[in-house]
Scaffold this motif. Structure first.
Motif, PDB file in Angstrom:
ATOM      1  N   LYS A  31       0.715  -1.319  -0.121  1.00 46.62           N
ATOM      2  CA  LYS A  31      -0.132   0.041   0.020  1.00 46.62           C
ATOM      3  C   LYS A  31       0.902   1.193   0.063  1.00 46.62           C
ATOM      4  O   LYS A  31       0.569   2.262  -0.764  1.00 46.62           O
ATOM      5  CB  LYS A  31      -0.951  -0.155   1.248  1.00 46.62           C
ATOM      6  N   GLN A  32       1.876   1.223   0.867  1.00 47.46           N
ATOM      7  CA  GLN A  32       2.740   2.462   0.966  1.00 47.46           C
ATOM      8  C   GLN A  32       3.421   2.533  -0.485  1.00 47.46           C
ATOM      9  O   GLN A  32       3.749   3.662  -0.997  1.00 47.46           O
ATOM     10  CB  GLN A  32       3.872   2.059   2.092  1.00 47.46           C
ATOM     11  N   ASN A  33       3.747   1.434  -1.035  1.00 51.58           N
ATOM     12  CA  ASN A  33       4.674   1.470  -2.482  1.00 51.58           C
ATOM     13  C   ASN A  33       3.609   2.308  -3.612  1.00 51.58           C
ATOM     14  O   ASN A  33       3.995   3.125  -4.383  1.00 51.58           O
ATOM     15  CB  ASN A  33       5.094   0.226  -2.812  1.00 51.58           C
ATOM     16  N   MET A  34       2.414   1.875  -3.430  1.00 52.73           N
ATOM     17  CA  MET A  34       1.488   2.062  -4.080  1.00 52.73           C
ATOM     18  C   MET A  34       1.195   3.730  -4.130  1.00 52.73           C
ATOM     19  O   MET A  34       0.952   4.647  -5.080  1.00 52.73           O
ATOM     20  CB  MET A  34      -0.001   1.489  -4.238  1.00 52.73           C
ATOM     21  N   ALA A  35       1.040   4.206  -2.795  1.00 56.53           N
ATOM     22  CA  ALA A  35       0.886   5.504  -2.392  1.00 56.53           C
ATOM     23  C   ALA A  35       2.104   6.447  -2.960  1.00 56.53           C
ATOM     24  O   ALA A  35       2.030   7.535  -3.547  1.00 56.53           O
ATOM     25  CB  ALA A  35       0.968   5.883  -0.968  1.00 56.53           C
ATOM     26  N   ASP A  36       3.219   5.842  -3.004  1.00 55.00           N
ATOM     27  CA  ASP A  36       4.556   6.607  -3.343  1.00 55.00           C
ATOM     28  C   ASP A  36       4.592   6.748  -5.048  1.00 55.00           C
ATOM     29  O   ASP A  36       4.886   7.512  -5.469  1.00 55.00           O
ATOM     30  CB  ASP A  36       5.912   5.856  -2.884  1.00 55.00           C
ATOM     31  N   LEU A  37       4.029   5.612  -5.677  1.00 51.18           N
ATOM     32  CA  LEU A  37       4.104   5.562  -7.001  1.00 51.18           C
ATOM     33  C   LEU A  37       2.913   6.522  -7.579  1.00 51.18           C
ATOM     34  O   LEU A  37       3.118   7.150  -8.648  1.00 51.18           O
ATOM     35  CB  LEU A  37       3.573   4.244  -7.582  1.00 51.18           C
ATOM     36  N   GLN A  38       1.855   6.709  -6.793  1.00 51.71           N
ATOM     37  CA  GLN A  38       0.878   7.772  -7.349  1.00 51.71           C
ATOM     38  C   GLN A  38       1.452   8.983  -7.046  1.00 51.71           C
ATOM     39  O   GLN A  38       1.196   9.802  -8.272  1.00 51.71           O
ATOM     40  CB  GLN A  38      -0.225   7.760  -6.421  1.00 51.71           C
ATOM     41  N   LYS A  39       2.178   9.306  -6.193  1.00 50.87           N
ATOM     42  CA  LYS A  39       2.832  10.641  -6.047  1.00 50.87           C
ATOM     43  C   LYS A  39       3.794  11.066  -7.363  1.00 50.87           C
ATOM     44  O   LYS A  39       4.028  12.099  -7.940  1.00 50.87           O
ATOM     45  CB  LYS A  39       3.747  10.988  -4.694  1.00 50.87           C
ATOM     46  N   SER A  75       4.516   2.959 -22.265  1.00 55.29           N
ATOM     47  CA  SER A  75       4.453   2.203 -21.421  1.00 55.29           C
ATOM     48  C   SER A  75       5.706   1.528 -20.790  1.00 55.29           C
ATOM     49  O   SER A  75       6.007   0.645 -19.999  1.00 55.29           O
ATOM     50  CB  SER A  75       3.567   0.671 -22.151  1.00 55.29           C
ATOM     51  N   THR A  76       6.872   1.667 -21.525  1.00 53.35           N
ATOM     52  CA  THR A  76       8.085   1.466 -21.226  1.00 53.35           C
ATOM     53  C   THR A  76       8.605   2.135 -19.986  1.00 53.35           C
ATOM     54  O   THR A  76       9.719   1.846 -19.578  1.00 53.35           O
ATOM     55  CB  THR A  76       9.062   1.343 -22.303  1.00 53.35           C
ATOM     56  N   ASN A  77       8.039   3.266 -19.814  1.00 53.81           N
ATOM     57  CA  ASN A  77       8.358   4.022 -18.525  1.00 53.81           C
ATOM     58  C   ASN A  77       8.346   2.979 -17.296  1.00 53.81           C
ATOM     59  O   ASN A  77       7.275   2.433 -16.919  1.00 53.81           O
ATOM     60  CB  ASN A  77       7.706   5.344 -18.448  1.00 53.81           C
ATOM     61  N   VAL A  78       9.420   3.010 -16.520  1.00 55.83           N
ATOM     62  CA  VAL A  78       9.616   2.063 -15.207  1.00 55.83           C
ATOM     63  C   VAL A  78       8.467   2.435 -14.392  1.00 55.83           C
ATOM     64  O   VAL A  78       7.608   1.586 -13.985  1.00 55.83           O
ATOM     65  CB  VAL A  78      10.808   2.100 -14.768  1.00 55.83           C
ATOM     66  N   ALA A  79       8.110   3.552 -14.046  1.00 53.06           N
ATOM     67  CA  ALA A  79       7.224   4.250 -12.960  1.00 53.06           C
ATOM     68  C   ALA A  79       5.846   3.902 -13.602  1.00 53.06           C
ATOM     69  O   ALA A  79       5.065   3.260 -12.934  1.00 53.06           O
ATOM     70  CB  ALA A  79       7.456   5.676 -13.064  1.00 53.06           C
ATOM     71  N   VAL A  80       5.552   3.903 -15.035  1.00 53.55           N
ATOM     72  CA  VAL A  80       4.175   3.711 -15.389  1.00 53.55           C
ATOM     73  C   VAL A  80       3.691   2.005 -15.548  1.00 53.55           C
ATOM     74  O   VAL A  80       2.938   1.646 -15.327  1.00 53.55           O
ATOM     75  CB  VAL A  80       4.095   4.267 -17.050  1.00 53.55           C
ATOM     76  N   ASP A  81       5.128   1.345 -15.836  1.00 54.52           N
ATOM     77  CA  ASP A  81       4.807   0.029 -15.939  1.00 54.52           C
ATOM     78  C   ASP A  81       4.545  -0.423 -14.572  1.00 54.52           C
ATOM     79  O   ASP A  81       3.395  -1.143 -14.526  1.00 54.52           O
ATOM     80  CB  ASP A  81       6.119  -0.591 -16.258  1.00 54.52           C
ATOM     81  N   LYS A  82       5.047  -0.061 -13.640  1.00 52.90           N
ATOM     82  CA  LYS A  82       4.842  -0.382 -12.098  1.00 52.90           C
ATOM     83  C   LYS A  82       3.414  -0.101 -11.623  1.00 52.90           C
ATOM     84  O   LYS A  82       2.551  -1.009 -10.970  1.00 52.90           O
ATOM     85  CB  LYS A  82       5.736   0.040 -11.202  1.00 52.90           C
ATOM     86  N   ALA A  83       3.085   0.949 -12.170  1.00 57.23           N
ATOM     87  CA  ALA A  83       1.709   1.762 -11.572  1.00 57.23           C
ATOM     88  C   ALA A  83       0.697   0.687 -12.392  1.00 57.23           C
ATOM     89  O   ALA A  83      -0.407   0.145 -11.612  1.00 57.23           O
ATOM     90  CB  ALA A  83       1.547   3.127 -11.995  1.00 57.23           C
ATOM     91  N   GLN A  84       0.825   0.441 -13.714  1.00 61.64           N
ATOM     92  CA  GLN A  84      -0.114  -0.532 -14.460  1.00 61.64           C
ATOM     93  C   GLN A  84      -0.462  -1.729 -13.945  1.00 61.64           C
ATOM     94  O   GLN A  84      -1.268  -2.458 -13.759  1.00 61.64           O
ATOM     95  CB  GLN A  84       0.088  -0.357 -15.840  1.00 61.64           C
ATOM     96  N   LYS A  85       0.857  -2.462 -13.468  1.00 59.16           N
ATOM     97  CA  LYS A  85       0.886  -3.627 -12.808  1.00 59.16           C
ATOM     98  C   LYS A  85       0.176  -3.902 -11.454  1.00 59.16           C
ATOM     99  O   LYS A  85      -0.369  -4.713 -11.270  1.00 59.16           O
ATOM    100  CB  LYS A  85       2.407  -4.203 -12.768  1.00 59.16           C
ATOM    101  N   LEU A  86       0.285  -2.459 -10.507  1.00 59.47           N
ATOM    102  CA  LEU A  86      -0.141  -2.682  -9.404  1.00 59.47           C
ATOM    103  C   LEU A  86      -1.565  -2.073  -9.413  1.00 59.47           C
ATOM    104  O   LEU A  86      -2.465  -2.864  -8.614  1.00 59.47           O
ATOM    105  CB  LEU A  86       0.522  -1.524  -8.620  1.00 59.47           C
ATOM    106  N   PHE A  87      -2.144  -1.253 -10.201  1.00 57.34           N
ATOM    107  CA  PHE A  87      -3.481  -0.827 -10.138  1.00 57.34           C
ATOM    108  C   PHE A  87      -4.292  -1.102 -11.310  1.00 57.34           C
ATOM    109  O   PHE A  87      -5.509  -1.110 -11.258  1.00 57.34           O
ATOM    110  CB  PHE A  87      -3.455   0.719 -10.088  1.00 57.34           C
ATOM    111  N   GLY A  88      -3.663  -1.613 -12.512  1.00 52.72           N
ATOM    112  CA  GLY A  88      -4.278  -1.894 -13.478  1.00 52.72           C
ATOM    113  C   GLY A  88      -4.287  -0.765 -14.573  1.00 52.72           C
ATOM    114  O   GLY A  88      -4.484   0.286 -14.131  1.00 52.72           O
TER     115      GLY A  88
END
Length: 570
Positions: free
Chosen positions: A388-396, A548-561
């Motif tokens: 959850k904390q990682n997801m919040a950081d990624l959102q920011k 989509s190759t952006n690392v942050a975007v990829d992680k966000a899509q994997k976590l949130f859809g």
């Protein structure tokens, strides 16, 4: 006169001589005495339980010139000729070698003729289940409407192969396996009649090894007496039956209960070196666990015969093992028993079984299991909070991320967990090995693998037998374990890991790391490396064409859809 085997000399000559089948012999004796003999009988049951003997006794009883309450006299000329197999009116047929329709048609043609000397013409067809379909059809009409002076006796060990139309036209008698106690009494009677001294414990082993067959028991006894005609000894009985010696089994089982794998493996090797049968050894383990289970349930459930075969020292420590552990040991031994039928190296499977049994004895009790489950739940909750904390950081980070396309980077290595979720795998080391892995390097490791195993002690070797190298390069070797449980044990055993690395360095003449993984996780680990390798080698132009190759975007899509992630321009 040539020597005759014991089972031929002591074959029952009257219904009273047949042991272990009282209900059947009483019924047949009364049927003869009251002249209510049926025209067709079906005798079924395991080998050596009296089917053929009762068939001959019945043939004598219905034709005896001086019957005595349904029993043959064995003195008249008819009885003596049947005993000598010289009476033409009693015909024995082996269906295994005479299973064609022509032989049965010949019987059908001759059955209408009256008996020559005896009162009844008796056909004894042994192993009748071997008859062909055409032969059964030819026999069916004769069984349905037989001549008045003809009796058919069909004997078989596999009644399920006989057509229902045949069974319905016969009186069926199911012969049961004879108990070990009854067989023991009969063997004692025979040895006393022969005036041969015997060791009763050895005789018990023979009775148990016969598995309910009186003929098998006599054959084993005959073989044991051939080793020493003067007496029957325990050693001779053990040697003939392949049974595990009580002292050997006692030492092995006590080592198992103490969870001493090294001692148990040593006892196993001594036991196999003495020529004991692996199959008998597995049976002995199952029987011992079964006896202990009965003792723990109710001490009165174990009969005197079984109690005399189990070691008192094993019984004395039954409190140190739980019923749940006994169930697990029986299941493990049963599975190994099935595996032994399809392998040539039975010693390997017995070694693995030995280590398994020791691990079962080391297993935690119910309270410890509850504590472990609670700890696992706490770990999972901590991981959820961390996610959850990682997801919040990624959102920011996504909200603050510029529109410009980031340069491609290698995706970070993810630690993999074993099936139990406790042991992590060093993905970074694995990536270093796989980056330069070659088939040649793997073949070199596989060539020296047997030498590496020979450099380990007995316990280490038994554990490593369920592992194999799956990848290799100059940087190191990846070793996969078939069982996640043993993978975790080796991961926590730094001494063994150091020994593997040092010995492998000596054999390969290089300084290579040894990384171990669970076989069930290996495909995913390898796929992760390949995906990361593709990302690293992709061109900058390809990266610019897709955001989509952006690392942050990829992680966000994997976590949130992908539906919940929205990219906005600054």
């Amino acid at each position: 006169m040539a020597y005759q085997a014991l089972y031929r000399v002591w074959r029952p000559q009257t219904f009273g001589d047949v042991i272990g089948q009282d209900a059947i012999t009483t019924t047949l004796r009364n049927a003869v005495a009251t002249k209510q003999v049926s025209h067709a009988y079906l005798f079924t049951g395991p080998r050596g339980t009296g089917k053929t003997s009762c068939s001959k006794i019945l043939a004598k009883a219905v034709n005896c010139l001086q019957p005595q309450k349904g029993e043959p006299c064995n003195q008249c000329e008819i009885c003596q000729e049947i005993n000598a197999n010289s009476l033409n009116d009693v015909i024995e047929i082996d269906a295994a070698s005479n299973n064609g329709v022509e032989q049965i048609r010949d019987i059908r043609d001759k059955v209408k003729y009256a008996p020559t000397r005896a009162a009844y013409k008796v056909y004894i067809i042994d192993e009748v289940h071997m008859l062909s379909t055409g032969a059964f059809n030819a026999l069916l009409k004769t069984l349905e409407e037989p001549p008045a002076q003809v009796i058919f006796i069909l004997a078989t060990t596999e009644p399920q192969k006989i057509p229902a139309t045949i069974i319905s036209r016969t009186q069926r008698f199911d012969f049961r396996r004879i108990t070990a106690t009854t067989i023991l009494e009969r063997l004692e009677y025979i040895l006393k009649a022969k005036q041969v001294p015997y060791d009763k414990q050895g005789l018990k082993l023979i009775a148990q090894a016969a598995e309910g067959g009186m003929r098998d028991a006599l054959s084993i006894l005959d073989q044991a007496l051939s080793l020493d005609n003067k007496r029957l000894t325990l050693d001779n009985a053990i040697q003939v039956t392949g049974t595990v010696d009580k002292k050997q089994l006692e030492a092995y089982f006590l080592a198992i209960i103490a969870a001493n794998a090294a001692q148990a493996l040593e006892d196993l090797h001594q036991l196999l070196a003495s020529g004991r049968s692996p199959h008998r050894f597995i049976e002995a383990i199952i029987e011992t666990c079964r006896d202990l289970l009965l003792i723990k349930t109710d001490d009165k459930l174990l009969d005197d015969f079984s109690r005399s075969l189990i070691s008192p020292q094993i019984v004395a420590v039954h409190d140190q093992i739980s019923q749940q552990q006994l169930y697990q040991m029986i299941n493990a031994a049963s599975q190994t028993q099935q595996d032994l039928h399809n392998v040539s190296r039975t010693d390997i499977y017995l070694e693995v079984l030995t280590v398994k049994l020791c691990e079962i004895m080391q297993s935690t009790n119910s309270e410890e299991s509850t504590s472990s489950l609670s700890q696992t739940l706490q770990d999972l909750q901590s991981e959820v909070e961390q996610l959850k904390q990682n997801m919040a950081d990624l959102q920011k980070k996504i909200a603050k991320a510029p529109q410009a396309t980031a340069s491609p980077k290698t995706a970070p290595a993810k630690p993999f967990k074993s099936a139990t979720g406790h042991t992590h795998v060093d993905q970074q080391k694995i990536n270093q090995i796989l980056a330069n892995a070659t088939r040649k390097a793997l073949n070199q490791v596989r060539e020296v693998w047997p030498d590496l195993m020979s450099m380990l002690n007995v316990t280490q070797k038994a554990v490593m037998k369920v592992s194999k190298p799956v990848a290799a390069s100059s940087a190191g070797v990846v070793v996969a374990f078939d069982y996640a449980m043993w993978f975790e044990r080796v991961m926590s055993n730094q001494e063994l890991l150091e020994i593997l690395k040092n010995n492998l360095d000596k054999l390969l003449h290089n300084d290579a790391d040894v990384v171990i993984v669970a076989a069930e996780n290996w495909p995913q680990i390898r796929q992760t490396f390949l995906q990361n390798h593709e990302i690293t080698n992709s061109s900058a132009a390809d990266v610019k064409k897709t955001k989509s190759t952006n690392v942050a975007v990829d992680k966000a899509q994997k976590l949130f859809g992908t539906e919940l992630v929205e990219l906005k321009k600054d």
